[in-house]
Design a protein around this motif. Structure first.
Motif, PDB file in Angstrom:
ATOM      1  N   SER A  56       0.820  -1.200   0.000  1.00 48.34           N
ATOM      2  CA  SER A  56       0.000   0.000   0.000  1.00 48.34           C
ATOM      3  C   SER A  56       0.854   1.249   0.000  1.00 48.34           C
ATOM      4  CB  SER A  56      -0.934   0.016   1.220  1.00 48.34           C
ATOM      5  OG  SER A  56      -0.179  -0.026   2.423  1.00 48.34           O
ATOM      6  N   ASN A  57       0.211   2.330  -0.371  1.00 48.51           N
ATOM      7  CA  ASN A  57       0.862   3.622  -0.521  1.00 48.51           C
ATOM      8  C   ASN A  57      -0.129   4.688  -0.071  1.00 48.51           C
ATOM      9  OD1 ASN A  57       3.147   5.050  -2.557  1.00 48.51           O
ATOM     10  ND2 ASN A  57       1.278   6.206  -2.263  1.00 48.51           N
ATOM     11  N   LEU A  58       0.289   5.557   0.834  1.00 57.20           N
ATOM     12  CA  LEU A  58      -0.557   6.651   1.306  1.00 57.20           C
ATOM     13  C   LEU A  58       0.095   7.976   0.940  1.00 57.20           C
ATOM     14  CD1 LEU A  58      -2.914   7.818   2.956  1.00 57.20           C
ATOM     15  CD2 LEU A  58      -1.514   7.530   5.008  1.00 57.20           C
ATOM     16  N   ASP A  59      -0.634   8.828   0.239  1.00 58.57           N
ATOM     17  CA  ASP A  59      -0.160  10.148  -0.157  1.00 58.57           C
ATOM     18  C   ASP A  59      -0.936  11.211   0.607  1.00 58.57           C
ATOM     19  OD1 ASP A  59       1.481   9.066  -2.258  1.00 58.57           O
ATOM     20  OD2 ASP A  59      -0.339   8.830  -3.453  1.00 58.57           O
ATOM     21  N   LEU A  60      -0.228  12.118   1.253  1.00 58.82           N
ATOM     22  CA  LEU A  60      -0.831  13.268   1.915  1.00 58.82           C
ATOM     23  C   LEU A  60      -0.231  14.524   1.292  1.00 58.82           C
ATOM     24  CD1 LEU A  60      -0.549  12.031   5.618  1.00 58.82           C
ATOM     25  CD2 LEU A  60      -2.566  11.935   4.147  1.00 58.82           C
ATOM     26  N   THR A  61      -1.048  15.365   0.695  1.00 56.56           N
ATOM     27  CA  THR A  61      -0.540  16.547  -0.002  1.00 56.56           C
ATOM     28  C   THR A  61      -1.228  17.812   0.495  1.00 56.56           C
ATOM     29  OG1 THR A  61      -2.140  16.315  -1.815  1.00 56.56           O
ATOM     30  CG2 THR A  61      -0.007  15.217  -2.078  1.00 56.56           C
ATOM     31  N   ALA A  62      -0.473  18.895   0.433  1.00 57.03           N
ATOM     32  CA  ALA A  62      -0.990  20.220   0.752  1.00 57.03           C
ATOM     33  C   ALA A  62      -0.500  21.178  -0.320  1.00 57.03           C
ATOM     34  CB  ALA A  62      -0.511  20.670   2.131  1.00 57.03           C
ATOM     35  N   ALA A  63      -1.425  21.772  -1.043  1.00 59.81           N
ATOM     36  CA  ALA A  63      -1.094  22.721  -2.106  1.00 59.81           C
ATOM     37  C   ALA A  63      -1.602  24.093  -1.711  1.00 59.81           C
ATOM     38  CB  ALA A  63      -1.712  22.281  -3.427  1.00 59.81           C
ATOM     39  N   TRP A  64      -0.729  25.083  -1.803  1.00 64.25           N
ATOM     40  CA  TRP A  64      -1.080  26.453  -1.423  1.00 64.25           C
ATOM     41  C   TRP A  64      -0.925  27.368  -2.630  1.00 64.25           C
ATOM     42  CZ3 TRP A  64       2.510  30.579  -1.457  1.00 64.25           C
ATOM     43  CH2 TRP A  64       2.016  31.792  -0.944  1.00 64.25           C
ATOM     44  N   THR A  65      -1.916  28.213  -2.836  1.00 71.07           N
ATOM     45  CA  THR A  65      -1.876  29.192  -3.908  1.00 71.07           C
ATOM     46  C   THR A  65      -1.961  30.584  -3.308  1.00 71.07           C
ATOM     47  OG1 THR A  65      -2.988  27.665  -5.427  1.00 71.07           O
ATOM     48  CG2 THR A  65      -2.946  29.982  -6.051  1.00 71.07           C
ATOM     49  N   GLY A  66      -0.916  31.355  -3.485  1.00 71.41           N
ATOM     50  CA  GLY A  66      -0.878  32.700  -2.947  1.00 71.41           C
ATOM     51  C   GLY A  66      -1.087  33.739  -4.025  1.00 71.41           C
ATOM     52  N   GLY A  67      -0.779  34.980  -3.697  1.00 67.72           N
ATOM     53  CA  GLY A  67      -0.931  36.049  -4.666  1.00 67.72           C
ATOM     54  C   GLY A  67       0.374  36.347  -5.377  1.00 67.72           C
ATOM     55  N   ASN A  68       0.276  37.151  -6.417  1.00 67.38           N
ATOM     56  CA  ASN A  68       1.454  37.625  -7.150  1.00 67.38           C
ATOM     57  C   ASN A  68       2.294  36.503  -7.738  1.00 67.38           C
ATOM     58  OD1 ASN A  68       0.807  40.345  -6.471  1.00 67.38           O
ATOM     59  ND2 ASN A  68       1.766  40.041  -4.461  1.00 67.38           N
ATOM     60  N   GLY A  69       1.656  35.415  -8.157  1.00 66.35           N
ATOM     61  CA  GLY A  69       2.361  34.341  -8.850  1.00 66.35           C
ATOM     62  C   GLY A  69       3.005  33.294  -7.976  1.00 66.35           C
ATOM     63  N   TRP A  70       2.803  33.348  -6.670  1.00 66.41           N
ATOM     64  CA  TRP A  70       3.445  32.389  -5.768  1.00 66.41           C
ATOM     65  C   TRP A  70       2.526  31.219  -5.447  1.00 66.41           C
ATOM     66  CZ3 TRP A  70       8.448  32.297  -4.446  1.00 66.41           C
ATOM     67  CH2 TRP A  70       9.201  33.461  -4.631  1.00 66.41           C
ATOM     68  N   GLU A  71       3.133  30.045  -5.296  1.00 60.06           N
ATOM     69  CA  GLU A  71       2.425  28.860  -4.834  1.00 60.06           C
ATOM     70  C   GLU A  71       3.420  27.921  -4.162  1.00 60.06           C
ATOM     71  OE1 GLU A  71       1.137  26.130  -8.078  1.00 60.06           O
ATOM     72  OE2 GLU A  71       1.995  27.651  -9.415  1.00 60.06           O
ATOM     73  N   GLY A  72       2.882  26.983  -3.375  1.00 63.51           N
ATOM     74  CA  GLY A  72       3.735  26.031  -2.681  1.00 63.51           C
ATOM     75  C   GLY A  72       3.084  24.657  -2.634  1.00 63.51           C
ATOM     76  N   PHE A  73       3.894  23.653  -2.358  1.00 62.78           N
ATOM     77  CA  PHE A  73       3.388  22.284  -2.366  1.00 62.78           C
ATOM     78  C   PHE A  73       4.205  21.436  -1.402  1.00 62.78           C
ATOM     79  CE2 PHE A  73       3.237  17.935  -4.175  1.00 62.78           C
ATOM     80  CZ  PHE A  73       1.858  17.746  -4.198  1.00 62.78           C
ATOM     81  N   ALA A  74       3.535  20.592  -0.624  1.00 68.07           N
ATOM     82  CA  ALA A  74       4.188  19.638   0.273  1.00 68.07           C
ATOM     83  C   ALA A  74       3.517  18.277   0.101  1.00 68.07           C
ATOM     84  CB  ALA A  74       4.095  20.093   1.723  1.00 68.07           C
ATOM     85  N   TYR A  75       4.322  17.219   0.170  1.00 70.26           N
ATOM     86  CA  TYR A  75       3.835  15.875  -0.134  1.00 70.26           C
ATOM     87  C   TYR A  75       4.562  14.891   0.775  1.00 70.26           C
ATOM     88  CZ  TYR A  75       3.387  11.662  -3.175  1.00 70.26           C
ATOM     89  OH  TYR A  75       3.169  10.409  -3.685  1.00 70.26           O
ATOM     90  N   VAL A  76       3.792  14.231   1.635  1.00 64.76           N
ATOM     91  CA  VAL A  76       4.326  13.185   2.509  1.00 64.76           C
ATOM     92  C   VAL A  76       3.846  11.837   1.982  1.00 64.76           C
ATOM     93  CG1 VAL A  76       4.314  12.213   4.838  1.00 64.76           C
ATOM     94  CG2 VAL A  76       4.439  14.687   4.517  1.00 64.76           C
ATOM     95  N   LEU A  77       4.778  10.914   1.864  1.00 63.80           N
ATOM     96  CA  LEU A  77       4.520   9.607   1.270  1.00 63.80           C
ATOM     97  C   LEU A  77       4.775   8.506   2.302  1.00 63.80           C
ATOM     98  CD1 LEU A  77       4.246   7.665  -1.261  1.00 63.80           C
ATOM     99  CD2 LEU A  77       6.721   7.946  -1.530  1.00 63.80           C
ATOM    100  N   ALA A  78       3.835   7.580   2.437  1.00 66.05           N
ATOM    101  CA  ALA A  78       4.004   6.435   3.334  1.00 66.05           C
ATOM    102  C   ALA A  78       3.851   5.149   2.530  1.00 66.05           C
ATOM    103  CB  ALA A  78       2.978   6.479   4.461  1.00 66.05           C
ATOM    104  N   ASN A  79       4.869   4.296   2.560  1.00 69.50           N
ATOM    105  CA  ASN A  79       4.833   3.010   1.863  1.00 69.50           C
ATOM    106  C   ASN A  79       4.817   1.867   2.864  1.00 69.50           C
ATOM    107  OD1 ASN A  79       6.684   4.803  -0.232  1.00 69.50           O
ATOM    108  ND2 ASN A  79       5.211   3.465  -1.229  1.00 69.50           N
ATOM    109  N   HIS A  80       4.047   0.830   2.544  1.00 71.93           N
ATOM    110  CA  HIS A  80       3.938  -0.324   3.436  1.00 71.93           C
ATOM    111  C   HIS A  80       4.058  -1.620   2.634  1.00 71.93           C
ATOM    112  CE1 HIS A  80       2.662  -2.861   6.742  1.00 71.93           C
ATOM    113  NE2 HIS A  80       1.672  -3.340   5.999  1.00 71.93           N
ATOM    114  N   HIS A  81       4.921  -2.500   3.083  1.00 75.86           N
ATOM    115  CA  HIS A  81       5.004  -3.883   2.574  1.00 75.86           C
ATOM    116  C   HIS A  81       5.419  -3.953   1.112  1.00 75.86           C
ATOM    117  CE1 HIS A  81       3.383  -8.208   2.748  1.00 75.86           C
ATOM    118  NE2 HIS A  81       4.299  -8.089   3.700  1.00 75.86           N
ATOM    119  N   GLY A  82       6.350  -3.085   0.695  1.00 70.37           N
ATOM    120  CA  GLY A  82       6.858  -3.174  -0.668  1.00 70.37           C
ATOM    121  C   GLY A  82       7.814  -4.346  -0.824  1.00 70.37           C
TER     122      GLY A  82
END
Length: 378
Positions: A56-82
């Protein structure tokens, strides 16, 4: 099944707040999402040994959109039993694209700035190279890892799933149809000896850097891409005679064969990708693959996607010299059917036939499986 149930419970707890926030403030600049992917695979014959496996694979993401052309992104990944390919099939291309050592990792954390005219885009931070370079929008529906980034490139150890590193990427949108991208990445993504840690980042002269350049041309019914990559630090030659450059090139062609307009997602699509890598230091010197997909194959099932693909990884002459009885290539055939059930669940039966898995004499393998994917939040 117990692991699967625990995974779903964890997602429900993690995303309850996401749904509540989305309802309270649909216009929030912060977009939270979670996705759980479970692969149930059975090597029915050949390979290293027969047997079934669940991961299994669990993805947790947070995407932020700001003003004046800025944005950000964070992504935590959890893998089990590969470890399915390593234990059962022995293939170099890897049957499942979520197959990875167990652990919880910080996959991405970057900031991006787009100029007011949207011609220049700069991304900096912890970056998944394959989210920007050598991406495959048509082949991405398949389970096999080679349907994403090519095996020729992946073997070199770039900043891709499941271990990533620091990078800065610049994109120049020359015209609406032509885009140029250049990226400079840490030469060693994370810590390959401790790939299960949350994050392990360092940059030094010993590790060097990894550079990649890509050009993309968009047209009415498809796209074409060409890229080249290299590492500043040389690699050891397979024959032990010193070191040599670590370089490679790749190209892609994608065609939306029956699309009526740019927004039409129904019908037949095709893609082909080819790549090469320096054979003196890499086990694989070349790769070619491609396939067909059809979206909406049945009346009333517009979201379904069926597909047929083939991937061929060419072993280098230096590797074959060390393994004179080995095959010259590993070839995998894949048939898949992705079927959404409601808005949150996707069920995807899959069948793969692997010829010469690993190239070292294992019998051809047949892997049958199903992927379950659930999304939350958004």
């Amino acid at each position: 099944m117990k692991s699967f149930a625990r995974l779903i419970a964890a997602i429900a707890l993690a995303t309850g707040a996401m749904n509540g926030q989305a309802i309270a403030d649909a216009a929030s600049p912060l977009h939270l999402e979670a996705a759980a992917t479970v692969d149930l695979l059975d090597n029915t014959q050949g390979g290293l040994r027969t047997g079934a496996w669940a991961m299994s694979n669990l993805d947790l993401t947070a995407a932020w959109t700001g003003g004046n052309g800025w944005e950000g992104f964070a992504y935590v990944l959890a893998n089990h039993h590969g470890g399915f390919s390593e234990r059962y099939v022995g293939d170099v291309q890897v049957v499942s694209n979520i197959d990875a050592p167990p652990g919880v990792r910080l996959m991405e954390a970057w900031a991006r700035y787009t100029t007011a005219d949207e011609r220049f885009v700069t991304t900096a931070g912890i970056v998944n190279l394959n989210a920007i370079f050598d991406t495959q929008p048509i082949g991405g529906v398949f389970l096999n890892s080679s349907a994403g980034i090519g095996a020729d490139y992946a073997q070199s150890g770039p900043s891709i799933f499941p271990v990533t590193g620091f990078a800065i990427v610049e994109e120049w949108r020359v015209t609406d149809a032509i885009r140029l991208r250049a990226g400079l990445f840490d030469g060693v993504a994370g810590d390959p000896q401790h790939g299960s840690v949350f994050t392990s980042l360092q940059m030094n002269a010993e590790e060097g850097s990894h550079a990649v350049v890509e050009a993309e041309f968009l047209f009415d019914r498809g796209f074409a891409k060409a890229g080249t990559w290299s590492y500043s630090v040389q690699g050891d030659r397979l024959d032990g005679s010193g070191s040599a450059d670590r370089t490679g090139t790749y190209g892609q062609l994608g065609l939306y064969l029956t699309r009526e307009n740019e927004d039409d997602e129904q019908g037949l699509s095709a893609w082909v990708r080819a790549g090469s890598a320096s054979g003196d230091v890499h086990d694989l010197s070349g790769y070619i693959g491609g396939g067909l997909t059809y979206t909406g194959p049945l009346p009333g099932r517009n979201g379904d996607v069926v597909g047929l693909a083939v991937y061929r990884a060419q072993f280098s002459e230096a590797w074959q010299a060390l393994n004179p009885q080995a095959a010259d290539a590993e070839t995998t055939w894949e048939v898949t059917w992705q079927a959404p059930v409601g808005s949150r669940l996707v069920i995807q039966p899959d069948l793969q036939y692997i010829q010469n898995p690993g190239g070292l004499g294992a019998k051809d393998a047949v892997v049958a499986g199903v992927r379950l994917r659930m999304t939350f939040g958004g």
